[in-house]
Design a protein around this motif. Structure first.
Motif, mmCIF file in Angstrom:
data_model
loop_
_atom_site.group_PDB
_atom_site.id
_atom_site.type_symbol
_atom_site.label_atom_id
_atom_site.label_comp_id
_atom_site.label_asym_id
_atom_site.label_seq_id
_atom_site.Cartn_x
_atom_site.Cartn_y
_atom_site.Cartn_z
ATOM 1 N N PRO A 1 0.911 -0.969 0.063
ATOM 2 C CA PRO A 1 -0.313 0.135 0.153
ATOM 3 C C PRO A 1 0.883 1.213 0.289
ATOM 4 O O PRO A 1 0.561 2.377 -0.574
ATOM 5 N N MET A 2 1.845 1.339 0.932
ATOM 6 C CA MET A 2 2.488 2.290 1.230
ATOM 7 C C MET A 2 3.580 2.522 -0.386
ATOM 8 O O MET A 2 3.551 3.919 -0.477
ATOM 9 N N GLU A 3 3.602 1.097 -0.605
ATOM 10 C CA GLU A 3 4.859 1.591 -2.247
ATOM 11 C C GLU A 3 3.625 1.864 -3.250
ATOM 12 O O GLU A 3 3.953 2.762 -3.770
ATOM 13 N N ALA A 4 2.867 1.414 -3.150
ATOM 14 C CA ALA A 4 1.922 2.350 -4.624
ATOM 15 C C ALA A 4 1.475 3.281 -4.119
ATOM 16 O O ALA A 4 0.859 3.678 -5.378
ATOM 17 N N VAL A 5 1.206 3.919 -2.974
ATOM 18 C CA VAL A 5 -0.057 4.826 -3.375
ATOM 19 C C VAL A 5 1.070 6.609 -3.176
ATOM 20 O O VAL A 5 0.610 6.906 -3.820
ATOM 21 N N SER A 6 2.760 5.888 -2.906
ATOM 22 C CA SER A 6 3.691 6.940 -2.780
ATOM 23 C C SER A 6 3.519 7.620 -4.845
ATOM 24 O O SER A 6 3.796 8.134 -4.893
ATOM 25 N N GLY A 7 3.768 6.443 -4.999
ATOM 26 C CA GLY A 7 4.015 6.102 -6.513
ATOM 27 C C GLY A 7 3.299 6.844 -7.414
ATOM 28 O O GLY A 7 3.141 8.032 -8.178
ATOM 29 N N ILE A 8 1.959 6.395 -6.667
ATOM 30 C CA ILE A 8 0.996 7.208 -7.695
ATOM 31 C C ILE A 8 0.363 8.197 -7.458
ATOM 32 O O ILE A 8 0.289 9.516 -8.560
#
Length: 339
Positions: free
Chosen positions: A299-306
């Motif tokens: 979740p943290m990896e994905a939302v940071s990139g988006i």
């Protein structure tokens, strides 16, 4: 308008209460009956080892002395969706879960990846507890019972307050609200706003209590707390009515395409923030319990990139790090543990 103390179930006065249960305006996508056997098999026997951290997480312990010295308008993530906010000279908790497991029993069920950033016994007196719904990872009976004597107010969606009263919380401390209803407490203006979710704490229960997101307003700041929700049209309406927000505390975790109707995918969390007209976004509902099939840090990896791709300012504090609501900061990628 507010509904003080406890009402009697059912709730015929609520537009959300129909056919002996609370309902979403639009039926959300959830696993179909035919999908459930395979889903339970995956949960019990088919989960990746990456759904839990490979090493102890970095946690920043919070002390009572630090809280006393903290500036008004400071926020701390305690874990999952439990946040401690210092507002207008008082301390407020969202969805307090301090038990080791998010479960009806403490010998089985999802176990914490880490201890809370501060022990329940070390908390200062609490001006108010804000609850989003009745699921075990948001409503912890043991925590509520401990907090009952040390908390001035419990603010809940319809029906959740009745649970609290049955657990021993004095009825005069409980205020339960329907969507779009508000209450003033401790210098704050709190409004229960819609969410797209469900409720129940036992098998075969069908939405016996309401779920809600919350708008938290002080004379200087405006905060949105999502609770649990799928992505839905209500975010734009909330943004139009109450935005812009200084900080959105948005669910991003325990998601899957099979149940995206009741738990947002990361790109939907970012879109919700934009529709709410938020200035800074903080992803919550992650990093504490193993509740889905994705990697624990996805979740943290994905939302940071988006968020970076869409120009959204994201604050990602380590559990226990203080955050200024007026001036949040990005923090480091603490979830990228050394191999």
């Amino acid at each position: 308008m507010s509904l003080s103390a406890c009402s009697t179930i059912p709730y015929p006065q609520s537009p959300q209460y129909r056919e002996r249960a609370f309902r979403n305006p639009v039926e959300p996508r959830q696993p179909a009956t035919r999908e459930m056997p395979g889903l339970w098999w995956r949960f019990l026997f088919g989960k990746s080892e990456r759904t839990v951290p490979p090493a102890p997480l970095p946690i920043r312990p919070i002390t009572r002395a630090e809280l006393d010295a903290a500036a008004d308008g400071t926020l701390y993530r305690i874990g999952h969706s439990t946040l401690l906010l210092k507002l207008e000279g008082g301390y407020w908790l969202t969805d307090p879960v301090f038990s080791e497991r998010a479960s009806p029993v403490q010998w089985a069920g999802p176990k914490r990846f880490h201890a809370p950033a501060i022990a329940l016994a070390d908390l200062p007196p609490i001006a108010g507890v804000i609850l989003s719904h009745d699921h075990y990872d948001h409503l912890d009976k043991a925590s509520i019972r401990t907090l009952a004597e040390r908390t001035e107010r419990f603010i809940t969606p319809l029906g959740v307050g009745d649970l609290l009263a049955r657990w021993g919380v004095p009825k005069e401390k409980i205020t339960q609200l329907d969507w779009w209803q508000s209450v003033r407490a401790g210098g704050l203006h709190l409004t229960a706003t819609p969410a797209q979710h469900f409720s129940g704490r036992a098998p075969f229960q069908t939405n016996p209590t309401l779920w809600a997101s919350w708008v938290i307003e002080t004379p200087r700041q405006r905060i949105f707390f999502s609770g649990d929700t799928g992505y839905f049209a209500g975010f734009r309406e909330i943004g139009d009515r109450f935005g812009p927000f200084d900080l959105t505390l948005l669910e991003c975790g325990a998601y899957d395409p099979l149940w995206e109707g009741v738990h947002m995918l990361p790109e939907q969390s970012v879109q919700a923030h934009l529709e709410l007209r938020g200035r800074w976004m903080m992803p919550i509902h992650n990093g504490t319990f193993d509740l889905a099939f994705h990697d624990w840090n996805a979740p943290m990896e994905a939302v940071s990139g988006i968020a970076a791709a869409r120009g959204v300012a994201v604050s990602t504090p380590m559990i226990g790090q203080p955050v200024s609501i007026a001036e949040p900061q990005p923090f480091t990628s603490w979830w990228r543990l050394p191999r």
